[in-house]
Design a protein around this motif. Sequence first.
Motif, PDB file in Angstrom:
ATOM      1  N   HIS A 120       0.821  -1.220   0.000  1.00  0.00           N
ATOM      2  CA  HIS A 120       0.000   0.000   0.000  1.00  0.00           C
ATOM      3  C   HIS A 120       0.862   1.281   0.000  1.00  0.00           C
ATOM      4  O   HIS A 120       0.540   2.252  -0.705  1.00  0.00           O
ATOM      5  CB  HIS A 120      -0.913  -0.031   1.232  1.00  0.00           C
ATOM      6  CG  HIS A 120      -1.831   1.131   1.345  1.00  0.00           C
ATOM      7  ND1 HIS A 120      -2.980   1.256   0.602  1.00  0.00           N
ATOM      8  CD2 HIS A 120      -1.764   2.250   2.109  1.00  0.00           C
ATOM      9  CE1 HIS A 120      -3.586   2.388   0.913  1.00  0.00           C
ATOM     10  NE2 HIS A 120      -2.864   3.022   1.825  1.00  0.00           N
ATOM     11  N   HIS A 124       1.088   4.567  -2.619  1.00  0.00           N
ATOM     12  CA  HIS A 124       1.025   6.018  -2.369  1.00  0.00           C
ATOM     13  C   HIS A 124       2.176   6.737  -3.082  1.00  0.00           C
ATOM     14  O   HIS A 124       1.980   7.776  -3.722  1.00  0.00           O
ATOM     15  CB  HIS A 124       1.083   6.309  -0.867  1.00  0.00           C
ATOM     16  CG  HIS A 124      -0.254   6.244  -0.189  1.00  0.00           C
ATOM     17  ND1 HIS A 124      -1.317   7.041  -0.558  1.00  0.00           N
ATOM     18  CD2 HIS A 124      -0.707   5.483   0.850  1.00  0.00           C
ATOM     19  CE1 HIS A 124      -2.362   6.768   0.218  1.00  0.00           C
ATOM     20  NE2 HIS A 124      -2.020   5.826   1.076  1.00  0.00           N
ATOM     21  N   SER A 145       0.065   9.412   6.029  1.00  0.00           N
ATOM     22  CA  SER A 145      -1.358   9.054   5.928  1.00  0.00           C
ATOM     23  C   SER A 145      -1.906   8.797   7.315  1.00  0.00           C
ATOM     24  O   SER A 145      -1.259   9.134   8.313  1.00  0.00           O
ATOM     25  CB  SER A 145      -1.504   7.821   5.035  1.00  0.00           C
ATOM     26  OG  SER A 145      -0.992   6.701   5.719  1.00  0.00           O
ATOM     27  N   GLY A 146      -3.094   8.185   7.380  1.00  0.00           N
ATOM     28  CA  GLY A 146      -3.691   7.911   8.674  1.00  0.00           C
ATOM     29  C   GLY A 146      -2.965   6.796   9.422  1.00  0.00           C
ATOM     30  O   GLY A 146      -3.029   6.712  10.645  1.00  0.00           O
ATOM     31  N   GLY A 147      -2.272   5.948   8.685  1.00  0.00           N
ATOM     32  CA  GLY A 147      -1.595   4.814   9.322  1.00  0.00           C
ATOM     33  C   GLY A 147      -0.083   4.880   9.272  1.00  0.00           C
ATOM     34  O   GLY A 147       0.595   4.108   9.964  1.00  0.00           O
ATOM     35  N   GLY A 172      -1.435  11.604  10.083  1.00  0.00           N
ATOM     36  CA  GLY A 172      -2.892  11.715   9.888  1.00  0.00           C
ATOM     37  C   GLY A 172      -3.654  11.352  11.164  1.00  0.00           C
ATOM     38  O   GLY A 172      -4.670  11.964  11.500  1.00  0.00           O
ATOM     39  N   ASP A 176      -6.270  13.533  13.307  1.00  0.00           N
ATOM     40  CA  ASP A 176      -7.594  13.031  13.699  1.00  0.00           C
ATOM     41  C   ASP A 176      -7.815  13.166  15.203  1.00  0.00           C
ATOM     42  O   ASP A 176      -8.909  13.512  15.656  1.00  0.00           O
ATOM     43  CB  ASP A 176      -7.757  11.561  13.259  1.00  0.00           C
ATOM     44  CG  ASP A 176      -7.808  11.420  11.734  1.00  0.00           C
ATOM     45  OD1 ASP A 176      -8.192  12.397  11.060  1.00  0.00           O
ATOM     46  OD2 ASP A 176      -7.448  10.347  11.218  1.00  0.00           O
ATOM     47  N   GLY A 189      -8.277  15.544   9.529  1.00  0.00           N
ATOM     48  CA  GLY A 189      -7.301  16.289   8.725  1.00  0.00           C
ATOM     49  C   GLY A 189      -7.857  17.539   8.053  1.00  0.00           C
ATOM     50  O   GLY A 189      -7.409  18.656   8.337  1.00  0.00           O
ATOM     51  N   GLU A 193      -7.149  21.483   9.132  1.00  0.00           N
ATOM     52  CA  GLU A 193      -6.539  22.386   8.139  1.00  0.00           C
ATOM     53  C   GLU A 193      -7.387  23.660   7.978  1.00  0.00           C
ATOM     54  O   GLU A 193      -6.869  24.764   7.954  1.00  0.00           O
ATOM     55  CB  GLU A 193      -6.392  21.682   6.783  1.00  0.00           C
ATOM     56  CG  GLU A 193      -5.813  22.615   5.735  1.00  0.00           C
ATOM     57  CD  GLU A 193      -5.640  21.999   4.347  1.00  0.00           C
ATOM     58  OE1 GLU A 193      -6.167  20.906   4.098  1.00  0.00           O
ATOM     59  OE2 GLU A 193      -4.979  22.645   3.524  1.00  0.00           O
ATOM     60  N   GLY A 282      -2.711  10.597   2.346  1.00  0.00           N
ATOM     61  CA  GLY A 282      -3.847  11.482   2.613  1.00  0.00           C
ATOM     62  C   GLY A 282      -3.454  12.845   3.174  1.00  0.00           C
ATOM     63  O   GLY A 282      -4.040  13.867   2.809  1.00  0.00           O
ATOM     64  N   VAL A 283      -2.453  12.886   4.045  1.00  0.00           N
ATOM     65  CA  VAL A 283      -2.042  14.158   4.665  1.00  0.00           C
ATOM     66  C   VAL A 283      -1.454  15.111   3.618  1.00  0.00           C
ATOM     67  O   VAL A 283      -1.490  16.330   3.787  1.00  0.00           O
ATOM     68  CB  VAL A 283      -1.049  13.886   5.824  1.00  0.00           C
ATOM     69  CG1 VAL A 283      -0.591  15.175   6.491  1.00  0.00           C
ATOM     70  CG2 VAL A 283      -1.674  12.956   6.863  1.00  0.00           C
ATOM     71  N   ASN A 286      -3.107  18.307   2.280  1.00  0.00           N
ATOM     72  CA  ASN A 286      -3.113  19.554   3.050  1.00  0.00           C
ATOM     73  C   ASN A 286      -2.349  20.662   2.310  1.00  0.00           C
ATOM     74  O   ASN A 286      -1.138  20.589   2.136  1.00  0.00           O
ATOM     75  CB  ASN A 286      -2.476  19.264   4.422  1.00  0.00           C
ATOM     76  CG  ASN A 286      -2.570  20.429   5.364  1.00  0.00           C
ATOM     77  OD1 ASN A 286      -2.127  21.520   5.055  1.00  0.00           O
ATOM     78  ND2 ASN A 286      -3.156  20.191   6.519  1.00  0.00           N
ATOM     79  N   THR A 313      -5.250  10.543  -1.468  1.00  0.00           N
ATOM     80  CA  THR A 313      -6.074   9.712  -0.602  1.00  0.00           C
ATOM     81  C   THR A 313      -6.089   8.276  -1.164  1.00  0.00           C
ATOM     82  O   THR A 313      -5.648   8.056  -2.288  1.00  0.00           O
ATOM     83  CB  THR A 313      -7.486  10.339  -0.534  1.00  0.00           C
ATOM     84  OG1 THR A 313      -8.181   9.749   0.515  1.00  0.00           O
ATOM     85  CG2 THR A 313      -8.244  10.167  -1.815  1.00  0.00           C
ATOM     86  N   ASP A 314      -6.541   7.299  -0.377  1.00  0.00           N
ATOM     87  CA  ASP A 314      -6.506   5.916  -0.862  1.00  0.00           C
ATOM     88  C   ASP A 314      -7.284   5.778  -2.172  1.00  0.00           C
ATOM     89  O   ASP A 314      -8.439   6.206  -2.266  1.00  0.00           O
ATOM     90  CB  ASP A 314      -7.100   4.973   0.192  1.00  0.00           C
ATOM     91  CG  ASP A 314      -6.132   4.765   1.350  1.00  0.00           C
ATOM     92  OD1 ASP A 314      -4.974   5.193   1.244  1.00  0.00           O
ATOM     93  OD2 ASP A 314      -6.550   4.159   2.357  1.00  0.00           O
TER      94      ASP A 314
HETATM   95  O1  KG4 Z   1      -3.904   7.921   2.776  1.00  0.00           O
HETATM   96  P1  KG4 Z   1      -5.206   7.982   3.470  1.00  0.00           P
HETATM   97  O2  KG4 Z   1      -6.427   8.343   2.678  1.00  0.00           O
HETATM   98  O3  KG4 Z   1      -5.541   6.633   4.190  1.00  0.00           O
HETATM   99  C1  KG4 Z   1      -4.553   5.874   4.874  1.00  0.00           C
HETATM  100  O4  KG4 Z   1      -3.830   5.080   4.211  1.00  0.00           O
HETATM  101  O5  KG4 Z   1      -4.460   6.107   6.103  1.00  0.00           O
HETATM  102  O6  KG4 Z   1      -5.029   9.028   4.672  1.00  0.00           O
HETATM  103  C2  KG4 Z   1      -6.070   9.365   5.552  1.00  0.00           C
HETATM  104  C3  KG4 Z   1      -5.524  10.334   6.577  1.00  0.00           C
HETATM  105  C4  KG4 Z   1      -6.510  10.662   7.697  1.00  0.00           C
HETATM  106  O7  KG4 Z   1      -5.864  10.550   8.935  1.00  0.00           O
HETATM  107  C5  KG4 Z   1      -6.897  12.096   7.396  1.00  0.00           C
HETATM  108  O8  KG4 Z   1      -7.245  12.839   8.548  1.00  0.00           O
HETATM  109  C6  KG4 Z   1      -5.629  12.624   6.765  1.00  0.00           C
HETATM  110  O9  KG4 Z   1      -5.163  11.574   5.954  1.00  0.00           O
HETATM  111  N1  KG4 Z   1      -5.914  13.807   5.946  1.00  0.00           N
HETATM  112  C7  KG4 Z   1      -5.402  15.023   6.189  1.00  0.00           C
HETATM  113  C8  KG4 Z   1      -5.989  15.897   5.237  1.00  0.00           C
HETATM  114  N2  KG4 Z   1      -6.827  15.172   4.447  1.00  0.00           N
HETATM  115  C9  KG4 Z   1      -6.764  13.896   4.895  1.00  0.00           C
HETATM  116  N3  KG4 Z   1      -4.526  15.437   7.109  1.00  0.00           N
HETATM  117  C10 KG4 Z   1      -4.205  16.748   7.114  1.00  0.00           C
HETATM  118  N4  KG4 Z   1      -4.742  17.658   6.264  1.00  0.00           N
HETATM  119  C11 KG4 Z   1      -5.629  17.267   5.313  1.00  0.00           C
HETATM  120  N5  KG4 Z   1      -6.150  18.169   4.477  1.00  0.00           N
END
Ligand code: KG4
Length: 346
Positions: A120, A124, A145-147, A172, A176, A189, A193, A282-283, A286, A313-314
């Motif tokens: 995964h 990315h 990302s979130g993980g 991420g 959260d 996220g 922001e 995902g981050v 921003n 994002t995923d």
């Molecule tokens: O990559 P992703 O879609 O899924 C994973 O593989 O985790 O990332 C999701 C993460 C979440 O924690 C979300 O809060 C964060 O990315 N995220 C952000 C923003 N958009 C999504 N963090 C900071 N600023 C953002 N605009």
Amino acid sequence: MKKTQKMEQTVILSIESSCDETAAAVTVNGRQVLSNVIYSQIDLHTIYGGVVPEIASRKHIEKINQVIRKALSDAGQTLDTIDAVAVTYGPGLVGALLVGVAEAKAIAYAKHLPLIGVHHIKGHVCANYIEYPELEPPFLCLVASGGHTHLVRVDDHTHYTVIGRTRDDAAGEAYDKIARAIGLGYPGGPKVEKAAHDGDAHAFEFPRAKIDENPYDFSFSGVKSAVLNTINSYKMKGMEIDDKFRNDVAASFQQSVIDSMCERVVMAMDEFQMDKFAMAGGVASNQTLRAALKEAVESKGGTFYCPKPILCTDNAAMIGAAGYYEYLNGKRDGLDLNAVPGLKLE
Ligand code: KG4
Ligand code: ZN
């Protein structure tokens, strides 16, 4: 399109179901996206304040065939015109990953197609190849990302060296948790922001963690605790958590994340003599973070890369990109391919 008409073209159907997005895409030679279908489950999980694994798995089962059918039809392809199937097999939620892996294995078996299990995080990183057709390794990449929060050196299309990673929360995840603490809800996220946009980034001095053993490693638990302490002492003084306070906390927290990232990226560009830097995950959606890292990279004479938010994002197109390079490198998985929730990036 008949197979005989194809000139050196590899059409890949890719599947992504590691967390709360059910996604399928069709890509050509890893960089051309014919379709990229994402069914986001976010609304289902919002009421629980985070992703509920059992609900995610069940929804993936409900949606996956529909999403794949749409990806094929949007691309003008069928299961008889694709050349290979790529699927995320880790890291992620085991029940969620299993749905995509089982589906990909069934298609590969029924249609006698090569099966490629994709990491995964590599997916990315490879989202950058879709956005920038000219981008070639080596380059530095920050996957947030979130993980995960990984600073990697992309040595070639399939080999990566991890330079730094988070010791505790992913970036991420920290966003959260801060969002929840200041009452903004899930997913945090984008909400943090937005709040940060109207706040003072120097209202509070939250810590920027330094890890002695590896200066490229990240830690976000310190800043998270500092934010929680600030909120508690504010409440104990009988003060009201209003929009100004929320915005200032969000902006000061975000500044701490930005400073930690910029410092490490600039240091890595010097030490590893890299002038190309990419963001992913995902981050990376921003805009404030992107702008700060772009400025830091360009101030060193480097080139900054970051995919558009839909590729941050995923999604499954990024899995098609990574899968293509694994395919070129000879990777083929058998029908014993399993989901590996804790899959590491070597
Ligand atoms: O990559 P992703 O879609 O899924 C994973 O593989 O985790 O990332 C999701 C993460 C979440 O924690 C979300 O809060 C964060 O990315 N995220 C952000 C923003 N958009 C999504 N963090 C900071 N600023 C953002 N605009
Ligand atoms: Zn992800």
